[in-house]
Write an enzyme that holds these catalytic residues in place. Structure first.
Site, short mmCIF file in Angstrom:
data_model
loop_
_atom_site.label_atom_id
_atom_site.label_comp_id
_atom_site.label_asym_id
_atom_site.label_seq_id
_atom_site.Cartn_x
_atom_site.Cartn_y
_atom_site.Cartn_z
N GLY A 10 0.78 -1.18 -0.11
CA GLY A 10 0.07 0.05 -0.04
C GLY A 10 1.02 1.29 -0.07
N GLY A 12 0.01 4.47 -0.14
CA GLY A 12 -0.71 5.49 0.06
C GLY A 12 -0.43 6.53 0.94
N GLY A 270 -16.96 21.69 10.14
CA GLY A 270 -16.96 20.30 10.49
C GLY A 270 -15.75 19.61 10.07
N CYS A 275 -10.61 9.51 7.64
CA CYS A 275 -10.58 8.41 8.72
C CYS A 275 -11.65 8.87 9.78
CB CYS A 275 -9.19 8.43 9.21
SG CYS A 275 -8.15 7.50 8.18
N PHE A 276 -11.80 10.10 10.53
CA PHE A 276 -12.44 10.37 11.38
C PHE A 276 -13.92 9.46 11.48
CE2 PHE A 276 -10.48 14.27 13.60
CZ PHE A 276 -9.36 13.56 14.01
N GLN A 277 -14.54 10.12 10.37
CA GLN A 277 -16.10 9.40 10.26
C GLN A 277 -16.01 8.01 9.96
OE1 GLN A 277 -18.88 11.45 7.84
NE2 GLN A 277 -19.37 9.74 6.46
N ARG A 345 -10.87 13.85 0.70
CA ARG A 345 -11.44 12.53 1.03
C ARG A 345 -12.49 13.28 2.37
NH1 ARG A 345 -7.78 7.65 1.71
NH2 ARG A 345 -6.30 9.18 2.32
P1 NAD Z 1 -4.86 5.09 0.45
O1 NAD Z 1 -6.15 4.79 -0.22
O2 NAD Z 1 -4.13 6.25 0.43
O3 NAD Z 1 -3.74 4.02 0.06
C1 NAD Z 1 -4.01 2.42 0.21
C2 NAD Z 1 -3.15 1.87 -1.16
O4 NAD Z 1 -3.41 0.39 -0.81
C3 NAD Z 1 -3.77 2.32 -2.41
O5 NAD Z 1 -2.92 2.99 -3.11
C4 NAD Z 1 -4.24 0.80 -2.92
O6 NAD Z 1 -4.13 0.81 -4.23
C5 NAD Z 1 -3.13 0.09 -2.09
N1 NAD Z 1 -3.76 -1.28 -2.02
C6 NAD Z 1 -4.90 -1.97 -1.69
N2 NAD Z 1 -4.98 -3.26 -1.72
C7 NAD Z 1 -3.77 -3.68 -2.06
C8 NAD Z 1 -2.98 -4.90 -2.28
N3 NAD Z 1 -3.78 -5.96 -1.89
N4 NAD Z 1 -1.49 -4.85 -2.50
C9 NAD Z 1 -0.94 -3.68 -2.76
N5 NAD Z 1 -1.65 -2.49 -2.48
C10 NAD Z 1 -2.79 -2.66 -2.40
O7 NAD Z 1 -5.09 4.84 1.88
P2 NAD Z 1 -4.49 5.64 3.24
O8 NAD Z 1 -5.00 6.90 3.49
O9 NAD Z 1 -3.05 5.33 3.18
O10 NAD Z 1 -4.98 4.69 4.46
C11 NAD Z 1 -4.32 3.45 4.66
C12 NAD Z 1 -4.71 2.86 6.22
O11 NAD Z 1 -3.90 3.64 7.03
C13 NAD Z 1 -6.16 2.86 6.30
O12 NAD Z 1 -6.61 1.91 7.12
C14 NAD Z 1 -6.37 4.18 7.12
O13 NAD Z 1 -7.49 4.15 7.96
C15 NAD Z 1 -5.12 4.19 7.75
N6 NAD Z 1 -4.71 5.62 8.24
C16 NAD Z 1 -4.70 6.78 7.60
C17 NAD Z 1 -4.02 7.91 7.82
C18 NAD Z 1 -4.06 9.00 7.12
O14 NAD Z 1 -4.05 10.07 7.33
N7 NAD Z 1 -4.50 9.07 5.54
C19 NAD Z 1 -3.80 7.92 9.10
C20 NAD Z 1 -3.61 6.97 9.87
C21 NAD Z 1 -4.04 5.83 9.52
C1 UGA Z 2 -6.63 12.40 12.04
C2 UGA Z 2 -5.62 12.21 13.35
O1 UGA Z 2 -5.30 13.60 13.79
C3 UGA Z 2 -4.48 11.34 13.25
O2 UGA Z 2 -3.98 11.15 14.58
C4 UGA Z 2 -4.82 10.06 12.50
O3 UGA Z 2 -4.00 9.28 12.31
C5 UGA Z 2 -5.52 10.40 11.14
O4 UGA Z 2 -6.91 10.85 11.57
C6 UGA Z 2 -6.18 8.79 10.54
O5 UGA Z 2 -6.42 8.16 11.22
O6 UGA Z 2 -6.32 9.17 9.55
P1 UGA Z 2 -6.35 13.87 9.69
O7 UGA Z 2 -7.49 13.34 9.46
O8 UGA Z 2 -5.03 13.44 8.73
O9 UGA Z 2 -5.45 13.21 10.95
O10 UGA Z 2 -6.16 15.49 9.96
P2 UGA Z 2 -6.61 16.20 11.11
O11 UGA Z 2 -5.66 17.17 11.71
O12 UGA Z 2 -6.95 15.36 12.59
O13 UGA Z 2 -7.87 17.05 10.93
C7 UGA Z 2 -9.01 16.29 10.62
C8 UGA Z 2 -10.10 17.36 10.39
O14 UGA Z 2 -10.72 17.82 11.69
C9 UGA Z 2 -9.89 18.28 9.48
O15 UGA Z 2 -10.93 18.43 8.55
C10 UGA Z 2 -9.71 19.40 10.32
O16 UGA Z 2 -9.67 20.68 9.65
C11 UGA Z 2 -10.60 19.36 11.29
N1 UGA Z 2 -10.37 19.75 12.76
C12 UGA Z 2 -9.35 19.51 13.30
C13 UGA Z 2 -11.14 21.16 13.14
O17 UGA Z 2 -12.27 21.15 12.63
N2 UGA Z 2 -10.90 21.30 14.16
C14 UGA Z 2 -9.87 21.15 15.08
O18 UGA Z 2 -9.64 21.77 16.21
C15 UGA Z 2 -8.99 20.14 14.66
#
Ligand code: NAD
Ligand code: UGA
Length: 467
Positions: A10, A12, A270, A275-277, A345
């Protein structure tokens, strides 16, 4: 086992930055990031990376081709690695059981099946994706059911806490790294191996080890707590508008209590983001499955208030503009879900834009980092009455109103005297992020509305000024 090769499934928002930082800090480890999406890998190997993150370009430039590789050769990368991160996406299910709430684990399952099929030696498999509690059990079941003789697997949970827009800083200076594993000697040994990787740059007192289920649940809990703070302050922003209190002052006053703390108390249009939702819906679903309806209802409220806030904000815009936006030009400033990312997203801008389009508005959209194709993708199915601009100034020309949806710094630095001149009058600004100097704007002549504060614009239109 000494870790010399890491593979990450992955490429991403998590896999790319996380592995780039591991490569930077562990020059003795060869890190290969793989993805089934060829285009994404091509971009990781190009000058324009697939994601925008401050500081990421520099790290990738430094390590790529030395000990950091991006490839679609999944087989070779799995075969060679002693440790495999699963960083694939875990979106909300869109059909079937748990539709709209449960996490869809099909990519995690596919990843586990690929590992089982390809692996010819012992592997530590690390769940980095955010998953429901006990997902590691399913991964282990798949691996064990397909295991070749003599191969041992250990599954660890190592959730990621980075935030987009500050990912590199978060990874370099993480508050904590969480690693969950089995309590068996083999499990503890695997935990130690992963600790060793992080100890290249994270002080060991910041590395927390737990059992697997605590680690999985802690990730959902952390996101739920953070989102809950935003919904709490947003709920109070409605009370502020109705009473004359100012939500920023309330946030400052309560945030000074060290037990509450000042972070994540910014009232806004909002929360958005991938991820949050998704993670709270997942938590709600888990609680329902565990027959804990009161707990499920409690967390569901965090989502409900967020929906309320997005629609309350948009409703306020329409009401302020004399109850109709039909054929009015409205400039949307910012489309990303927060500043310093191109990620859209679940961005609140989507919800606001769709609603205004439904009401017949003509939108002039600008975001410094979101491509036009991405905006088209997000607004697919909505009226096509919008255009995308390359500057905030251009998007304001002939607009009846500016709506701030993302808190980009450049919006604070614009010359609002010039913007005022090019707009229709009365010229409105709806500051959904509370980033502008409202007094200055009012002095220029703007009608200004914001979240959680009544402003005195010399007239009373719309719900935000009524008591
Ligand atoms: P993303 O969609 O950006 O990336 C995921 C990637 O995985 C995609 O490019 C997809 O093509 C690839 N993929 C899917 N199945 C695969 C497979 N079998 N082999 C190889 N590649 C494959 O997603 P993301 O934002 O990086 O999030 C990944 C995970 O991390 C999620 O579970 C998310 O909840 C968690 N997470 C995300 C964030 C964030 O800030 N985006 C922060 C913390 C945790
Ligand atoms: C959030 C968490 O902060 C990370 O710790 C976590 O790893 C990640 O989700 C995840 O699991 O994906 P992220 O969604 O990237 O990170 O960004 P945030 O800074 O948390 O903001 C989320 C949303 O809340 C944004 O739309 C931001 O504008 C909003 N926000 C944030 C507010 O409206 N008020 C605030 O005080 C803070």
């Amino acid at each position: 086992m000494v870790i010399t090769k890491i593979c990450c499934l992955g490429a991403g928002y998590v896999g790319g930055p996380t592995c780039s930082v591991i490569a930077l800090k562990c020059p003795n480890i060869r890190v290969t990031v793989v993805d089934k999406n060829e285009e994404r890998i091509r971009q990781w190997n190009s000058d324009k990376l697939p994601i925008y993150e401050p500081g990421l370009d520099e790290v990738v430039k430094k390590c790529r081709g030395t000990n950091l590789f991006f490839t679609t050769d999944i087989v070779k990368s799995i075969e060679e690695a002693e440790l495999i991160f699963i960083s694939v996406n875990t979106p909300t299910k869109i059909s079937g059981n748990g539709k709209g709430r449960a996490a869809d684990l099909k990519h995690v399952e596919n990843a586990a099946r690929m590992i089982a099929e390809i692996a010819k030696g012992n592997k530590i498999v690390v769940e980095k994706s955010t998953v429901p509690v006990r997902a590691a059990q399913s991964i282990m079941k798949i691996l064990k059911a397909n295991v070749s003789p003599g191969i041992n697997y250990q599954i660890l949970s190592n959730p990621e806490f980075l935030s987009e827009g500050t990912a590199i800083a978060d990874l370099l200076g993480a508050d904590r790294v969480l690693i969950g594993g089995e309590e068996s000697p083999e499990g503890q040994k695997a935990i130690k191996e992963l600790c060793w990787v992080y100890e290249h740059w994270i002080p060991s007192e910041r590395i927390i080890t737990t059992n697997t289920w605590s680690s999985e649940l802690s990730k959902l809990a952390a996101n739920a707590f953070l989102a809950q703070r935003i919904s709490s302050i947003n709920s109070l922003s409605a009370v502020c508008e109705a009473t004359g209190a100012d939500v920023s002052e309330v946030a400052r006053a309560i945030g000074r209590d060290s037990r509450i703390g000042h972070k994540f108390l910014e009232a806004s249009v909002g929360f958005g983001g991938s991820c949050f939702q998704k993670d709270i819906l997942n938590l709600v679903y888990i609680c329902e499955c565990l027959n804990l309806p009161e707990v499920a209802a409690y967390w569901q409220q965090v989502i409900d208030i967020n929906e309320y806030q997005k629609s309350r904000f948009t409703k306020g815009i329409i009401e302020s503009l004399f109850n109709t936006v039909s054929d009015k030009r409205i400039a949307i400033f910012g489309f990303a879900f927060k500043k310093n990312t191109g990620d859209t997203r679940e961005s609140p801008a989507i919800c606001v834009s769709k609603r205004l389009l439904e009401e017949g508005a003509y939108l002039q959209i600008y975001d410094p980092k979101v491509d036009a194709e991405q905006i088209d993708y997000e607004l697919e199915g909505a009226s096509k009455k919008y255009e995308i601009h390359t500057s905030a100034m251009l998007s304001a020309v002939n607009a009846h109103a500016i709506v701030i949806c993302t808190e980009w710094d450049e919006f604070k630095e614009l010359d609002y005297n010039v913007l005022y001149d090019v707009m229709m009058k009365p010229a409105y600004i709806f500051d959904g992020r509370k980033i502008l100097n409202h007094e200055h704007l009012t002095n220029i002549g703007f009608q200004v509305k914001t979240i959680g504060k009544r402003l005195h614009n010399g007239e009373s239109t719309g719900m935000w000024e009524t008591c």
